[in-house]
Motif scaffolding. Sequence first.
Motif, PDB file in Angstrom:
ATOM      1  N   GLY A  82      66.114 -19.846-114.518  1.00 47.24           N
ATOM      2  CA  GLY A  82      65.009 -20.133-115.433  1.00 47.24           C
ATOM      3  C   GLY A  82      63.897 -19.129-115.256  1.00 47.24           C
ATOM      4  N   SER A  83      62.728 -19.586-114.795  1.00 46.89           N
ATOM      5  CA  SER A  83      61.576 -18.707-114.637  1.00 46.89           C
ATOM      6  C   SER A  83      61.309 -18.340-113.183  1.00 46.89           C
ATOM      7  CB  SER A  83      60.331 -19.381-115.239  1.00 46.89           C
ATOM      8  OG  SER A  83      60.057 -20.583-114.534  1.00 46.89           O
ATOM      9  N   THR A  84      62.287 -18.567-112.309  1.00 45.42           N
ATOM     10  CA  THR A  84      62.161 -18.229-110.895  1.00 45.42           C
ATOM     11  C   THR A  84      63.277 -17.280-110.497  1.00 45.42           C
ATOM     12  OG1 THR A  84      61.231 -20.424-110.458  1.00 45.42           O
ATOM     13  CG2 THR A  84      61.989 -19.185-108.564  1.00 45.42           C
ATOM     14  N   ALA A  85      62.945 -16.290-109.683  1.00 44.84           N
ATOM     15  CA  ALA A  85      63.944 -15.333-109.216  1.00 44.84           C
ATOM     16  C   ALA A  85      63.859 -15.196-107.705  1.00 44.84           C
ATOM     17  CB  ALA A  85      63.711 -13.969-109.852  1.00 44.84           C
ATOM     18  N   LEU A  86      64.992 -14.886-107.100  1.00 44.58           N
ATOM     19  CA  LEU A  86      65.059 -14.543-105.686  1.00 44.58           C
ATOM     20  C   LEU A  86      65.235 -13.040-105.627  1.00 44.58           C
ATOM     21  CD1 LEU A  86      65.332 -15.202-102.678  1.00 44.58           C
ATOM     22  CD2 LEU A  86      67.767 -15.559-103.066  1.00 44.58           C
ATOM     23  N   MET A  87      64.246 -12.365-105.037  1.00 45.34           N
ATOM     24  CA  MET A  87      64.309 -10.911-104.910  1.00 45.34           C
ATOM     25  C   MET A  87      64.107 -10.502-103.469  1.00 45.34           C
ATOM     26  SD  MET A  87      60.795  -9.135-106.236  1.00 45.34           S
ATOM     27  CE  MET A  87      59.378  -9.145-105.147  1.00 45.34           C
ATOM     28  N   THR A  88      64.631  -9.317-103.151  1.00 43.59           N
ATOM     29  CA  THR A  88      64.401  -8.750-101.831  1.00 43.59           C
ATOM     30  C   THR A  88      63.772  -7.381-102.007  1.00 43.59           C
ATOM     31  OG1 THR A  88      66.578  -7.683-101.676  1.00 43.59           O
ATOM     32  CG2 THR A  88      66.398  -9.932-100.839  1.00 43.59           C
ATOM     33  N   LEU A  89      62.955  -7.023-101.051  1.00 40.73           N
ATOM     34  CA  LEU A  89      62.448  -5.652-100.918  1.00 40.73           C
ATOM     35  C   LEU A  89      62.978  -5.132 -99.595  1.00 40.73           C
ATOM     36  CD1 LEU A  89      58.652  -5.941-101.908  1.00 40.73           C
ATOM     37  CD2 LEU A  89      60.613  -5.594-103.389  1.00 40.73           C
TER      38      LEU A  89
END
Length: 158
Positions: free
Chosen positions: A149-156
Amino acid sequence: MTSPLPHPLPALTAALAAAALLAGCSAEPSGQDPAGAGATPSADAAEPSAGPSAGPAGPDLPEAADGTDLEACADAECEVLVEAGDEFAMDGTHGVARFVVDAVDGEGLGMSGFGPGIELSGRLPPPDGGRPPTFVMNGFTVTLVAVDGSTALMTLSP
């Protein structure tokens, strides 16, 4: 001389007034609260909470190592849940002083990075089950692990 006939207007006016009053009255179906029938939900129930998501990951998102702690990304090494509008300061090691999440939706993750004399932006498509999409921003990598939906799991990562 003949007497004038009574004027019909007062009788007609009274009849119309009675009809209007009766038309405004109606029986409420049983089991329905007439006071609450036209009521609207309270403002608390109608408006979603504002601000970054602080709850657990959605059913389709894995847990993020750093949760929603965006400050963990200052050194360009983190795993966080983000939503559109989230932003955080970076330590400038990679020339980026501020990172902004521009969009999270069915089209993926949009982001921007700002620093002295630099403005970078990019968009990652949603993961398709293969290798997660990545974007290199001035020496560090942004990876889109999952979107719900409007949430994402991201990594840097450096």
